[in-house]
Design a protein around this motif. Structure first.
Motif, PDB file in Angstrom:
ATOM      1  N   MET B   1       0.845  -1.201   0.000  1.00 18.14           N
ATOM      2  CA  MET B   1       0.000   0.000   0.000  1.00 18.14           C
ATOM      3  C   MET B   1       0.881   1.252   0.000  1.00 18.14           C
ATOM      4  O   MET B   1       1.706   1.428   0.881  1.00 18.14           O
ATOM      5  N   LEU B   2       0.676   2.108  -0.998  1.00 18.84           N
ATOM      6  CA  LEU B   2       1.414   3.372  -1.007  1.00 18.84           C
ATOM      7  C   LEU B   2       0.763   4.330  -0.008  1.00 18.84           C
ATOM      8  O   LEU B   2      -0.456   4.320   0.175  1.00 18.84           O
ATOM      9  N   GLN B  14      -3.266   5.059  -0.395  1.00 17.65           N
ATOM     10  CA  GLN B  14      -3.349   5.014  -1.859  1.00 17.65           C
ATOM     11  C   GLN B  14      -4.785   4.889  -2.360  1.00 17.65           C
ATOM     12  O   GLN B  14      -5.123   5.371  -3.442  1.00 17.65           O
ATOM     13  N   ASN B  15      -5.641   4.250  -1.564  1.00 21.21           N
ATOM     14  CA  ASN B  15      -7.030   4.020  -1.990  1.00 21.21           C
ATOM     15  C   ASN B  15      -7.784   5.308  -2.312  1.00 21.21           C
ATOM     16  O   ASN B  15      -8.757   5.288  -3.034  1.00 21.21           O
ATOM     17  N   TYR B  19      -4.461   7.913 -10.474  1.00 19.83           N
ATOM     18  CA  TYR B  19      -3.206   8.271 -11.138  1.00 19.83           C
ATOM     19  C   TYR B  19      -3.473   9.115 -12.375  1.00 19.83           C
ATOM     20  O   TYR B  19      -4.501   8.950 -13.029  1.00 19.83           O
ATOM     21  N   HIS B  53      10.465   9.343 -11.291  1.00 23.17           N
ATOM     22  CA  HIS B  53       9.429   9.666 -12.277  1.00 23.17           C
ATOM     23  C   HIS B  53       8.561  10.785 -11.726  1.00 23.17           C
ATOM     24  O   HIS B  53       8.077  10.706 -10.594  1.00 23.17           O
ATOM     25  N   ARG B  71       8.342  10.005  -7.725  1.00 18.63           N
ATOM     26  CA  ARG B  71       8.288   8.650  -7.185  1.00 18.63           C
ATOM     27  C   ARG B  71       9.275   7.766  -7.948  1.00 18.63           C
ATOM     28  O   ARG B  71       9.531   7.970  -9.126  1.00 18.63           O
ATOM     29  N   THR B  73      10.044   4.453  -9.810  1.00 13.50           N
ATOM     30  CA  THR B  73       9.211   3.423 -10.443  1.00 13.50           C
ATOM     31  C   THR B  73       9.729   2.013 -10.158  1.00 13.50           C
ATOM     32  O   THR B  73       9.043   1.044 -10.468  1.00 13.50           O
ATOM     33  N   ALA B  74      10.940   1.906  -9.594  1.00 12.49           N
ATOM     34  CA  ALA B  74      11.454   0.567  -9.285  1.00 12.49           C
ATOM     35  C   ALA B  74      11.201   0.195  -7.829  1.00 12.49           C
ATOM     36  O   ALA B  74      10.955  -0.960  -7.510  1.00 12.49           O
ATOM     37  N   THR B  75      11.264   1.172  -6.934  1.00 14.10           N
ATOM     38  CA  THR B  75      11.085   0.871  -5.501  1.00 14.10           C
ATOM     39  C   THR B  75       9.756   1.386  -4.948  1.00 14.10           C
ATOM     40  O   THR B  75       9.375   1.044  -3.835  1.00 14.10           O
ATOM     41  N   HIS B  76       9.071   2.240  -5.736  1.00 14.64           N
ATOM     42  CA  HIS B  76       7.817   2.873  -5.334  1.00 14.64           C
ATOM     43  C   HIS B  76       7.983   3.891  -4.215  1.00 14.64           C
ATOM     44  O   HIS B  76       7.001   4.369  -3.641  1.00 14.64           O
TER      45      HIS B  76
END
Lengths: 418, 90
Positions: B1-2, B14-15, B19, B53, B71, B73-76
């Motif tokens: 969960m971000l 994140q919910n 995006y 990104h 952010r 994009t590989a580790t979030h």
């Protein structure tokens, strides 16, 4: 190469299965190859196989950063279908369906091809009309399609929610009876074994770190295991396409996104078809081991991480329980993610590039697995003949400039919405 | 969960967000001479980096404001977020 058969199985049983030949060798990279395929996934392995078989080009290397079949060919939900409306897609994927039908025999490797049928559920009159139109388009292209009524679907999946009060009552659906599944790993291994037997070098743990381009012509690649000369390079790296394209100064209409899937614990045979519940962002089939194999939408933000996030798993399974309420008591076995090379119109790119001798195979979005044989076949043709085949002539890079895009879903250049 | 920090509301799950894609994409200026290539680049072509990104998010189930985020994009990992008229801490 040792032929696999019931007799070889019996024979090897006497020696406790200790004397099987290796399925493919582990060679050191040579100094030079006629063709280098980057990416030892399904498409790369199939391309090498068809280069050798159809075009007699056997001085070929497959360079794989990790191990073969460890990317999306090992992470998908194994669905095969050609239920597309547009001619470019229909002809290409139907060509692939015909290859699937005889693939086990051709590769002497059981890919467990199972044409069990794929059903797309519809929930309104408008959706039934749209499905009738798509089914008719498919049949005009020689693809099997049946429009199913609510009662017909009830006979096939009686355990689905057929109550009148549910949020998306099932009105009917579109079925492609020849659609189905295949064992994804076996596809990679079968192609690898045959390609290897015809002289293709499968080189694992070999990462490409650069390209030698001179006067707009490819001369070789730099790898973590030294530099290798070649006249032709084919890129089959799915989610990592942009990373390689950056080394070639090629900007692409591609975004990387993570797509998750999950399986339940194995249960007795229950679901005999592939069922998609688009309204709930959910689809499902039952594996031969009995697990329910489930998938849905992208996580919804650019990602190069081969793992996803819980909110999307929850969202997908919520949709799943809406259509199959009896799944609520299934225990989940595992979830995983893979990186999709999402193209901006939802269709693949199989084309030559601005660099002489560099060929591009990417943009598979979430539909790459079913295309493995046809993609390999047309890409091998494109590389060997240095020109695109009729089947992939519409999947060109130029379409993003000419406007002749193939937007089957019609969602626009926002992959995370599709 | 971000966990995403909305510049107006603070850190939320994140919910609550949806995006909006690459924030570095710029629409060609209207009224100026625009080549078709500029349009194609705006509509279809993306940098698609592995790593940092710059992107748009919409606090759709909250204050309904759009904002920018930086952010990986590989580790979030989310490095920074800011309002649309502000600059991200790079």
């Amino acid at each position: 190469m040792q032929k696999y058969s019931v007799f070889s199985l019996v024979k090897n049983a006497f020696t406790n299965h200790q004397d099987w030949e290796v399925a493919w060798k582990d060679p050191e990279p040579k100094k030079e190859y006629d063709v280098i395929i980057i990416g030892g996934g399904g498409h790369g392995l199939a391309t090498a196989y068809y280069l050798a078989k159809e075009h007699g080009i056997t001085n070929v290397a497959i360079l794989e950063k990790g191990w073969i079949g460890g990317g999306n060919v090992g992470r998908n939900t194994t669905i095969l279908r050609s239920n597309y409306m547009f001619d470019s897609n229909a002809n290409f994927y139907e060509f692939g369906m015909k290859l699937w039908e005889t693939l086990s025999q051709e590769l002497n490797y059981n890919v467990m091809y199972s044409p069990r049928g794929i059903i797309n559920l519809a929930h309104s009159d408008a959706q039934m009309n749209a499905y009738a139109r798509r089914g008719n388009s498919m049949r005009l292209n020689g693809i099997d399609a049946i429009l199913l009524s609510r009662d017909e679907i009830k006979q096939m999946i009686p355990f689905a929610d057929f109550s009148e009060t549910c949020r998306f009552p099932i009105h009917g659906g579109l079925m492609q009876p020849r659609g189905g599944t295949a064992r994804h790993d076996a596809v990679a291994w079968g192609y690898a074994r045959q390609a290897d037997s015809m002289g293709v070098d499968i080189i694992q743990n070999c990462e490409v770190t650069g390209f030698d381009v001179n006067n707009g012509k490819i001369e070789g690649v730099q790898t973590s295991r030294g530099s290798i000369k070649t006249k032709k390079v084919g890129l089959c790296v799915a989610g990592s396409t942009t990373l390689l394209a950056d080394m070639l100064n090629m900007r692409l209409p591609i975004e990387a996104h993570v797509l998750q899937a999950c399986v339940s614990e194995p249960v007795k045979p229950l679901l005999h078809q592939v069922v998609t519940f688009g309204a709930g962002h959910f689809y499902c089939s039952q594996s031969d081991k009995g697990e329910m194999v489930m998938g849905g939408d992208l996580d919804g933000y650019n990602s190069y991480a081969q793992r996803g996030n819980m909110p999307m798993i929850q969202h997908v399974l919520t949709g799943g329980l809406a259509v199959f309420p009896n799944f609520s008591r299934l225990k989940m076995l595992r979830t995983w993610g893979g990186i999709m090379d999402m193209s901006m119109d939802g269709s693949p790119i199989i084309d030559k590039t601005h660099i002489d001798g560099v060929y591009l195979n990417c943009g598979w979005c979430y539909g790459g697995f079913k295309a493995t044989p046809s993609s390999g076949w047309v890409f091998a043709h494109t590389i060997a003949q240095d020109k695109v085949h009729e089947l992939n002539s519409d999947f060109n890079l130029e379409r993003f400039h000419t406007g002749k895009i193939i937007d089957e879903k019609g969602v626009g250049p926002k992959p995370w919405i599709g | 969960m971000l966990e995403i920090k909305c510049p107006y509301c603070g850190k939320r799950s994140q919910n609550e967000f949806s995006y909006g894609g690459d924030a570095t994409v710029k629409r060609p200026t209207l009224g100026e001479e625009i080549s078709t290539e500029d349009w194609d680049n705006f509509v279809y072509f993306r940098d698609n980096p592995r790593g940092k990104h710059t992107e748009l998010w919409h606090h759709v189930s909250g204050c309904r404001q759009w904002f920018k985020a930086s952010r990986d994009t590989a580790t979030h990992e989310i490095f920074d977020t800011c309002k649309m008229n502000e600059a991200l801490n790079e």
